[in-house]
Design a protein around this motif. Structure first.
Motif, short mmCIF file in Angstrom:
data_model
loop_
_atom_site.label_atom_id
_atom_site.label_comp_id
_atom_site.label_asym_id
_atom_site.label_seq_id
_atom_site.Cartn_x
_atom_site.Cartn_y
_atom_site.Cartn_z
N GLY A 65 0.77 -1.23 0.00
CA GLY A 65 0.00 0.00 0.00
C GLY A 65 0.80 1.28 0.00
O GLY A 65 0.23 2.37 0.14
N SER A 66 2.11 1.20 -0.19
CA SER A 66 2.92 2.41 -0.20
C SER A 66 2.62 3.27 -1.43
O SER A 66 2.42 2.75 -2.53
N ASP A 67 2.62 4.58 -1.22
CA ASP A 67 2.43 5.53 -2.31
C ASP A 67 3.76 5.96 -2.91
O ASP A 67 3.80 6.52 -4.02
N ILE A 68 4.85 5.72 -2.19
CA ILE A 68 6.19 6.12 -2.59
C ILE A 68 7.14 5.00 -2.25
O ILE A 68 7.04 4.41 -1.17
N PHE A 69 8.07 4.68 -3.15
CA PHE A 69 9.16 3.79 -2.76
C PHE A 69 10.46 4.32 -3.31
O PHE A 69 10.51 4.99 -4.34
N ASP A 267 1.24 2.18 15.47
CA ASP A 267 1.10 3.28 16.43
C ASP A 267 2.01 4.45 16.03
O ASP A 267 1.61 5.62 16.11
N TYR A 268 3.24 4.13 15.63
CA TYR A 268 4.18 5.16 15.20
C TYR A 268 3.63 5.96 14.02
O TYR A 268 3.74 7.19 13.99
N ALA A 269 3.06 5.28 13.05
CA ALA A 269 2.55 5.96 11.86
C ALA A 269 1.47 6.97 12.22
O ALA A 269 1.45 8.10 11.71
N VAL A 270 0.56 6.58 13.09
CA VAL A 270 -0.53 7.47 13.49
C VAL A 270 0.02 8.65 14.29
O VAL A 270 -0.39 9.80 14.10
N LEU A 271 0.97 8.38 15.18
CA LEU A 271 1.57 9.45 15.96
C LEU A 271 2.35 10.41 15.05
O LEU A 271 2.35 11.62 15.28
N ALA A 272 3.01 9.85 14.04
CA ALA A 272 3.74 10.70 13.09
C ALA A 272 2.79 11.63 12.36
O ALA A 272 3.06 12.83 12.19
N ARG A 273 1.67 11.08 11.90
CA ARG A 273 0.65 11.91 11.24
C ARG A 273 0.17 13.01 12.18
O ARG A 273 0.08 14.18 11.79
N THR A 287 9.52 -3.83 7.28
CA THR A 287 9.19 -4.78 6.22
C THR A 287 7.81 -4.45 5.63
O THR A 287 7.06 -3.64 6.18
N PRO A 288 7.45 -5.10 4.53
CA PRO A 288 6.09 -4.91 4.00
C PRO A 288 5.00 -5.22 5.01
O PRO A 288 3.93 -4.59 4.98
N GLU A 289 5.24 -6.18 5.90
CA GLU A 289 4.24 -6.48 6.92
C GLU A 289 4.03 -5.29 7.85
O GLU A 289 2.89 -4.96 8.22
N HIS A 290 5.11 -4.62 8.22
CA HIS A 290 4.98 -3.39 8.99
C HIS A 290 4.17 -2.35 8.22
O HIS A 290 3.29 -1.69 8.78
N LEU A 291 4.48 -2.21 6.93
CA LEU A 291 3.81 -1.20 6.12
C LEU A 291 2.32 -1.46 6.00
O LEU A 291 1.52 -0.52 5.99
N ARG A 292 1.92 -2.72 5.90
CA ARG A 292 0.49 -3.04 5.81
C ARG A 292 -0.24 -2.58 7.07
O ARG A 292 -1.35 -2.02 7.00
N HIS A 293 0.36 -2.82 8.22
CA HIS A 293 -0.25 -2.37 9.47
C HIS A 293 -0.28 -0.85 9.56
O HIS A 293 -1.25 -0.26 10.07
N MET A 294 0.77 -0.20 9.07
CA MET A 294 0.82 1.26 9.08
C MET A 294 -0.27 1.85 8.20
O MET A 294 -0.96 2.80 8.58
N ARG A 295 -0.44 1.28 7.02
CA ARG A 295 -1.48 1.76 6.10
C ARG A 295 -2.87 1.61 6.72
O ARG A 295 -3.69 2.54 6.67
N GLU A 296 -3.14 0.46 7.28
CA GLU A 296 -4.45 0.23 7.89
C GLU A 296 -4.71 1.22 9.02
O GLU A 296 -5.81 1.76 9.15
N ALA A 297 -3.69 1.46 9.84
CA ALA A 297 -3.87 2.37 10.97
C ALA A 297 -4.13 3.79 10.48
O ALA A 297 -5.00 4.51 11.01
N LEU A 298 -3.40 4.22 9.46
CA LEU A 298 -3.60 5.57 8.94
C LEU A 298 -4.99 5.74 8.31
O LEU A 298 -5.57 6.82 8.36
#
Length: 345
Positions: A65-69, A267-273, A287-298
């Motif tokens: 789900g990344s918009d940028i790589f 949690d980090y992604a939401v706090l960063a936002r 990893t991509p698994e981290h990114l999937r959780h970050m996307r869902e949280a955002l």
């Protein structure tokens, strides 16, 4: 092309104008080591020797789900490649890195930004060291032209410690006629290794003739420290980038592992936002698994007010130092050792 034209035509600029946040990618080195890269090898050589693996590297964050790589070109300047007797292959290796990325992004069915990664030269700039501004600009410009030729949407200057090196990279991006983003690594009690604070980065970026699309912090110590830096970047006129490590590195079974779980990085992604970051991703260990959780949280968690330092430390763990670098208690500018190859593990 003028700065206004670049802004109007660039994919990242369009996304920034339409979206409240964008998800960037995670670690490069972590994934490449999992694919068989050996310590001390040049990852950039894989752009030609193992393009299938680099394609898989890029597809990981895109499918998550990344918009940028970022491209596999962090150490793709002549100074770094000279360590592997590949200093004459700068254009070839950077062009290949971006071409593979362009194919992956175009096949995604949505707008995905290919960001041409440009890391530090590894040399010490004048007056402390021997690398001149002109030589640094030449090295960065050569790399920028390779990434441009391969189809990168934007150049991504990252993990910089010295303001002189950031200035040289900015000039090189301008010579290439490319939009760019710039991040520094605040890894020494709230400062970069060369003594730069978050507010000092904001001030420097405002003075540049060819300003970036976004500025921020990457790598560093842990996600808590990085978010403290993000709070210090709130005076920026440009969107802020947060790319923190997935926890703290630990040596286990002969390998470096990062202890940040996908849940912690969410949690980090939401706090960063909430702290003011617009472009949010991970660095070492992500990893991509981290990114999937970050996307869902955002996407699912509502926006709250700006988090306090106490809320950040409670959610992500304590800070590595009491100082954020702006109180005079942090280390001052000092000489760094040359020749170090710092990968986004």
């Amino acid at each position: 092309m003028s700065a206004q034209d670049i802004m109007a035509t660039n994919a990242l600029a369009r996304l920034l104008s339409d979206r409240e946040w964008l998800l960037a990618d995670g670690a490069t080195g972590t994934e490449l080591f999992n694919m068989g890269l050996q310590s001390g090898d040049a990852p950039e050589l894989w752009n030609v020797d193992h393009p299938d693996r680099i394609k898989a590297l890029y597809e990981g964050p895109v499918n998550a789900g990344s918009d940028i790589f970022l491209t596999n070109s962090f150490g793709g300047n002549a100074s770094r490649l000279k360590l592997h007797d590949a200093q004459n292959r700068v254009l070839e290796l950077n062009k290949a890195a971006a071409e593979i990325g362009r194919d992956v992004a175009d096949a995604s069915g949505r707008t995905v930004v290919v960001a041409g990664s440009m890391g530090p030269t590894g040399d010490i700039m004048e007056p402390v060291g021997t690398l001149s501004h002109a030589d640094a600009v030449e090295m960065f410009h050569e790399q920028a032209e390779g990434l441009k030729a391969g189809g990168a949407d934007v150049l991504w200057v990252e993990t910089i410690s010295a303001p002189e090196e950031m200035k040289a990279a900015a000039e090189a991006c301008g010579l290439a006629g490319m939009p760019w983003c710039g991040t520094m690594s605040f890894d020494t009690a709230g400062r970069t290794m060369m003594g730069v604070t978050a507010p000092a980065l904001v001030a420097q970026m405002e003075r540049l003739k060819h300003p970036p699309l976004a500025i921020g912090a990457n790598c560093g110590v842990g996600s808590s420290d990085l978010l403290r830096t993000v709070l210090g970047l709130n005076g920026s006129k440009q969107p802020v980038i947060a790319k923190g490590n997935a926890g703290i590195p630990k040596y286990q079974d002969g390998h470096i592992h990062y202890d940040g779980t996908p849940e912690l990085m969410a949690d980090y992604a939401v706090l960063a936002r909430d702290a003011g970051a617009t472009i949010i991703g991970g660095c070492c260990g992500t990893t991509p698994e981290h990114l999937r959780h970050m996307r869902e949280a955002l996407e699912t968690r509502t926006k709250n007010g700006t988090p306090t330092l106490e809320q950040i430390s409670e959610a992500l763990g304590g800070f590595s130092s009491e100082s954020d670098g702006t109180d005079g208690a942090g280390p001052k500018r000092r000489e760094r050792t040359g020749g170090r190859r710092r990968a986004r593990a």
